[in-house]
Write a protein that holds these residues in place. Structure first.
Motif, PDB file in Angstrom:
ATOM      1  N   ALA A 134       0.850  -1.203   0.000  1.00  0.00           N
ATOM      2  CA  ALA A 134       0.000   0.000   0.000  1.00  0.00           C
ATOM      3  C   ALA A 134       0.884   1.252   0.000  1.00  0.00           C
ATOM      4  CB  ALA A 134      -0.937  -0.006   1.205  1.00  0.00           C
ATOM      5  N   PRO A 135       1.786   1.373  -0.971  1.00  0.00           N
ATOM      6  CA  PRO A 135       2.768   2.474  -0.953  1.00  0.00           C
ATOM      7  C   PRO A 135       2.165   3.856  -1.101  1.00  0.00           C
ATOM      8  CG  PRO A 135       2.812   1.335  -3.066  1.00  0.00           C
ATOM      9  CD  PRO A 135       1.941   0.514  -2.160  1.00  0.00           C
ATOM     10  N   SER A 136       0.932   3.945  -1.599  1.00  0.00           N
ATOM     11  CA  SER A 136       0.333   5.273  -1.736  1.00  0.00           C
ATOM     12  C   SER A 136       0.024   5.902  -0.378  1.00  0.00           C
ATOM     13  CB  SER A 136      -0.936   5.211  -2.588  1.00  0.00           C
ATOM     14  OG  SER A 136      -1.893   4.338  -2.029  1.00  0.00           O
ATOM     15  N   MET A 137      -0.042   5.090   0.680  1.00  0.00           N
ATOM     16  CA  MET A 137      -0.338   5.657   2.000  1.00  0.00           C
ATOM     17  C   MET A 137       0.808   6.557   2.492  1.00  0.00           C
ATOM     18  SD  MET A 137      -3.396   4.731   2.877  1.00  0.00           S
ATOM     19  CE  MET A 137      -4.005   4.627   1.201  1.00  0.00           C
ATOM     20  N   PRO A 138       2.026   6.039   2.679  1.00  0.00           N
ATOM     21  CA  PRO A 138       3.106   6.948   3.087  1.00  0.00           C
ATOM     22  C   PRO A 138       3.429   7.987   2.023  1.00  0.00           C
ATOM     23  CG  PRO A 138       3.988   4.765   2.600  1.00  0.00           C
ATOM     24  CD  PRO A 138       2.500   4.635   2.620  1.00  0.00           C
ATOM     25  N   ALA A 139       3.230   7.638   0.754  1.00  0.00           N
ATOM     26  CA  ALA A 139       3.483   8.614  -0.311  1.00  0.00           C
ATOM     27  C   ALA A 139       2.519   9.796  -0.213  1.00  0.00           C
ATOM     28  CB  ALA A 139       3.360   7.947  -1.673  1.00  0.00           C
ATOM     29  N   PHE A 140       1.289   9.529   0.158  1.00  0.00           N
ATOM     30  CA  PHE A 140       0.306  10.594   0.330  1.00  0.00           C
ATOM     31  C   PHE A 140       0.736  11.527   1.460  1.00  0.00           C
ATOM     32  CE2 PHE A 140      -4.126  11.705   2.071  1.00  0.00           C
ATOM     33  CZ  PHE A 140      -4.250  12.810   1.248  1.00  0.00           C
ATOM     34  N   MET A 141       1.264  10.972   2.549  1.00  0.00           N
ATOM     35  CA  MET A 141       1.764  11.804   3.637  1.00  0.00           C
ATOM     36  C   MET A 141       2.913  12.679   3.149  1.00  0.00           C
ATOM     37  SD  MET A 141       1.609   9.132   6.864  1.00  0.00           S
ATOM     38  CE  MET A 141       2.240  10.352   8.023  1.00  0.00           C
ATOM     39  N   HIS A 142       3.875  12.070   2.454  1.00  0.00           N
ATOM     40  CA  HIS A 142       5.026  12.805   1.926  1.00  0.00           C
ATOM     41  C   HIS A 142       4.568  13.892   0.956  1.00  0.00           C
ATOM     42  CE1 HIS A 142       9.309  12.447  -0.034  1.00  0.00           C
ATOM     43  NE2 HIS A 142       8.961  13.704   0.194  1.00  0.00           N
ATOM     44  N   TRP A 143       3.681  13.537   0.038  1.00  0.00           N
ATOM     45  CA  TRP A 143       3.202  14.486  -0.972  1.00  0.00           C
ATOM     46  C   TRP A 143       2.477  15.663  -0.321  1.00  0.00           C
ATOM     47  CZ3 TRP A 143      -1.687  16.189  -2.159  1.00  0.00           C
ATOM     48  CH2 TRP A 143      -1.809  16.929  -3.351  1.00  0.00           C
ATOM     49  N   SER A 144       1.647  15.402   0.685  1.00  0.00           N
ATOM     50  CA  SER A 144       0.905  16.489   1.336  1.00  0.00           C
ATOM     51  C   SER A 144       1.863  17.464   2.023  1.00  0.00           C
ATOM     52  CB  SER A 144      -0.119  15.930   2.340  1.00  0.00           C
ATOM     53  OG  SER A 144       0.516  15.252   3.413  1.00  0.00           O
ATOM     54  N   LYS A 198      10.848   5.695   3.758  1.00  0.00           N
ATOM     55  CA  LYS A 198      11.661   5.385   2.583  1.00  0.00           C
ATOM     56  C   LYS A 198      10.788   5.635   1.364  1.00  0.00           C
ATOM     57  CE  LYS A 198      14.469   1.904   4.954  1.00  0.00           C
ATOM     58  NZ  LYS A 198      15.548   2.893   5.201  1.00  0.00           N
ATOM     59  N   CYS A 199      11.232   6.523   0.496  1.00  0.00           N
ATOM     60  CA  CYS A 199      10.436   6.901  -0.662  1.00  0.00           C
ATOM     61  C   CYS A 199      10.156   5.701  -1.561  1.00  0.00           C
ATOM     62  CB  CYS A 199      11.140   8.003  -1.451  1.00  0.00           C
ATOM     63  SG  CYS A 199      11.140   9.592  -0.607  1.00  0.00           S
ATOM     64  N   ASN A 200       8.994   5.729  -2.206  1.00  0.00           N
ATOM     65  CA  ASN A 200       8.597   4.652  -3.111  1.00  0.00           C
ATOM     66  C   ASN A 200       8.294   5.232  -4.495  1.00  0.00           C
ATOM     67  OD1 ASN A 200       5.767   5.572  -3.101  1.00  0.00           O
ATOM     68  ND2 ASN A 200       5.693   4.745  -1.016  1.00  0.00           N
ATOM     69  N   LYS A 201       7.669   4.440  -5.346  1.00  0.00           N
ATOM     70  CA  LYS A 201       7.467   4.844  -6.745  1.00  0.00           C
ATOM     71  C   LYS A 201       6.628   6.111  -6.885  1.00  0.00           C
ATOM     72  CE  LYS A 201       3.451   1.772  -7.264  1.00  0.00           C
ATOM     73  NZ  LYS A 201       2.888   0.621  -8.015  1.00  0.00           N
ATOM     74  N   PHE A 202       5.787   6.393  -5.896  1.00  0.00           N
ATOM     75  CA  PHE A 202       4.954   7.593  -5.969  1.00  0.00           C
ATOM     76  C   PHE A 202       5.717   8.857  -5.581  1.00  0.00           C
ATOM     77  CE2 PHE A 202       1.711   4.251  -5.239  1.00  0.00           C
ATOM     78  CZ  PHE A 202       0.918   4.473  -6.354  1.00  0.00           C
TER      79      PHE A 202
END
Length: 266
Positions: A134-144, A198-202
């Motif tokens: 579910a990499p979009s979860m931490p990515a959403f935090m980072h993006w916000s 740790k950053c992911n594809k998003f």
């Protein structure tokens, strides 16, 4: 037990550090009559004024606005959605311990029909599943965080993965001025997230602070206290009163956040 718009079981089926949840069914509007809903009340206080839920509603609505922009930007196969919060007043109630009281205001939202999971909290916890499937979860935090120039972050991501989307509830907004209630852990919560993220594809193309950015800014003893505190709030929500950073340190961290968020990625 009933409120204006729903009936519900006065015995809670789940609870977190902050709220208790009760299973119910909608009695209006017409389009929802008979469908499952969840009623939630504060564990620590009684809520006698409808406006006392204004921050909860504002956080959920703001989180959805961020999610819409995130979904549009990344075009994921599973867009992120948040449940809509409704505030109802209890109109009938049995005299049971831990049940909402007569005339108390509660929040009500659609029941999330799926396996409920907590992917991230508001103080650095990220589940193994969030890191892998579910990499979009931490990515959403980072993006916000990046989207607001290091001043805000949507956190405490929990809910279920449905057929074609993620449906989440009870988000937390972390802000630079701690304006979103007792679960807004602010720049300290953001800092703890980036300590383990740790950053992911998003989000691999987004700027992110590293521990080297804070050398000379955060006293080692203070950072050690934060690290010790992390396990005590793993997989649950942290409160402002549990924070460790002093205001001068927070201000210094925020300045660093803004500088990092403004970096141009190549």
């Amino acid at each position: 037990m009933s409120g204006l718009g729903a009936t519900f079981n006065p015995i809670s089926f789940a609870e977190g550090r902050f709220r208790r949840a009760y299973m119910g069914t909608w009695t209006k509007p017409l389009s929802k009559i008979g469908q499952w809903c969840v009623v939630k009340k504060s564990k620590e206080t009684f809520t006698w004024k409808e406006k006392d839920w204004d921050t909860t509603k504002a956080v959920q609505e703001e989180a959805q606005t961020f999610a819409d922009e995130f979904n549009n930007h990344f075009r994921t196969n599973y867009p992120i959605r948040f449940t809509e919060v409704n505030v109802l007043q209890v109109t009938s109630v049995p005299n049971l311990k831990d049940a909402p009281k007569l005339n108390e205001y509660v929040v009500t939202e659609d029941y999330i029909d799926g396996e409920f999971k907590k992917w991230c909290n508001n103080y650095g916890y990220v589940s193994e599943e969030a890191k892998t499937t579910a990499p979009s979860m931490p990515a959403f935090m980072h993006w916000s965080w990046y989207h607001t120039n290091g001043q805000m972050m949507i956190a405490d991501l929990q809910g279920a993965k449905l057929t074609n989307s993620y449906l989440l509830t009870d988000p937390v907004i972390l802000s630079d001025d701690d304006q979103f209630g007792c679960t807004d852990t602010g720049v300290e919560g953001m800092l703890m997230f980036f300590r383990t993220h740790k950053c992911n594809k998003f989000c691999s193309s987004l700027p992110a602070p590293t521990i080297s950015d804070f050398i000379g800014i955060i006293p080692p003893f203070t950072l050690s206290m934060c690290s010790v505190a992390m396990p005590s709030v793993t997989n649950c929500t942290a409160y402002q009163q549990e924070l460790k950073l002093t205001r001068p340190v927070k201000n210094a961290v925020l300045r660093t956040f803004r500088n990092v968020a403004a970096r141009i990625q190549h």
